[in-house]
Scaffold this active site. Sequence first.
Site, short mmCIF file in Angstrom:
data_model
loop_
_atom_site.label_atom_id
_atom_site.label_comp_id
_atom_site.label_asym_id
_atom_site.label_seq_id
_atom_site.Cartn_x
_atom_site.Cartn_y
_atom_site.Cartn_z
N SER A 125 24.62 38.52 57.57
CA SER A 125 24.41 37.23 57.40
C SER A 125 23.23 36.91 56.83
CB SER A 125 24.56 36.68 58.70
OG SER A 125 24.84 35.37 58.87
N ASP A 150 23.89 31.08 52.97
CA ASP A 150 23.23 32.35 53.13
C ASP A 150 23.97 33.58 52.80
OD1 ASP A 150 25.44 31.89 55.02
OD2 ASP A 150 24.37 33.11 56.54
N ASP A 181 28.40 31.16 55.31
CA ASP A 181 28.69 30.45 56.76
C ASP A 181 27.61 29.63 57.23
OD1 ASP A 181 26.95 32.39 57.87
OD2 ASP A 181 28.35 32.97 59.25
#
Length: 462
Positions: free
Chosen positions: A106, A250, A254
Amino acid sequence: MTLIKSISGIRGTIGGKTEENLTPLDAVKFAAAYGLWLKEQTKKEKLTVVIGRDARLSGEMIQNLVSSTLIGLGIDVIDLGLSTTPTVEIAVPLEKADGGIILTASHNPKQWNALKLLNSKGEFLNGEEGKKILKIAEKEDFSFAEVDELGKITINDSYIDIHIDEVLDLPLVDAEKIKAAKFKIVVDGVNSTGGIAIPKLLKELGVEVVELYCEPNGQFPHNPEPLKEHLSDICELVVKEKADLGIVVDPDVDRLAFITNEGEMFGEEYTLVACADYVLGKTKGNTVSNMSSSRALRDVTEKHGGTYEASAVGEVNVVTLMKTNKAIIGGEGNGGIIYPESHYGRDALVGVGLFLTHLAEKGISVSELRAGYPSYFMSKKKIALTPSLDVDAILKAIEEKYANENLTTVDGVKIDFPENWVHLRKSNTEPIIRIYTEAKSQKEADSLADKFIAEIKEIARL
């Protein structure tokens, strides 16, 4: 170097020793544990798992290890290749798969990677399910398939296009209005898969796209967390290009942040606020965000006659409360939009579609849109953990000191003062204590955060 086993998956830094980092052996062990857990859950003869990854440098290596492990268990793999977290989430039910794995850390820097685990609905596993997988991994009692029972890999690189079509088909995404607005937008894809997905979506919406860091080579040009201090390049380029706005995601797409036409941050907290304002204006209903998110969502929800509730931090916690509260939109203040009309997962593509339709309907600039929302300011700080730091004891001491305030301990310690709030918690994704505050001015929010950092250091004798 670090290995974190949590509700957010198995996350760690590449290289170093096993059990301390995300090494090849750790990747195989946790992939095997997940595969065996799936077998226990389904009791099916043949299972299928969807796998996709962001563009970080270790992605291909980790994907090869994970895919081969699942095949060794007799599980078929659908390989999406370079993808996004929400794309994998929608692919799982469309493929009628038994689960999914997203290989991404992430917002973490390039030395990190992770296995983020999904159920058959394409939703993140809950805490109890995660604990079972960790227990299987600890035992290392793995039984693999005989040669004639090995799984197979099917490559399907069409899912970003399928995902875009799904977004365009949403009733509240109006492609014609967006095309008529003739937007010019700068996109920062942080050299990951957002550089593939977001420009593709925008071009389908008739937007003129200026690409910045959209080459999916995994060489992140700046810290990949979409915060103000990391985004000076796109802020300058929006002004230089005379663009209507900037879009930042990112590495796994998400989280979604916007830059105004004046080259200022729209505020990642206000991504959800703006999208919720639009959705609630079309459909009456309730909202949910986590307790580290802005009060502005509560204000906007109540303006539209809905009910707002706050969950513990973590996407699975937000989703659980959204289902209980029958929320029609929700998410996290870090720029994560969860719109159940699409699926129960944070999705920057869905957020882009909703936001641009809202902006096109309003017929105003992004700066003007932002000025129309309640004005709150947040401070997001952190303290690095050390082996000697007893986080539970620190939080307990804070809880006792502020016992007479409006306080909740569902997730760390959150104290709601009349004019501001502070939330202290141990991160699920990094070895840190997070200190989030919100107030009516940036100076007040920063001062409140600094006050609690000083108190923590005094308690811990740092």
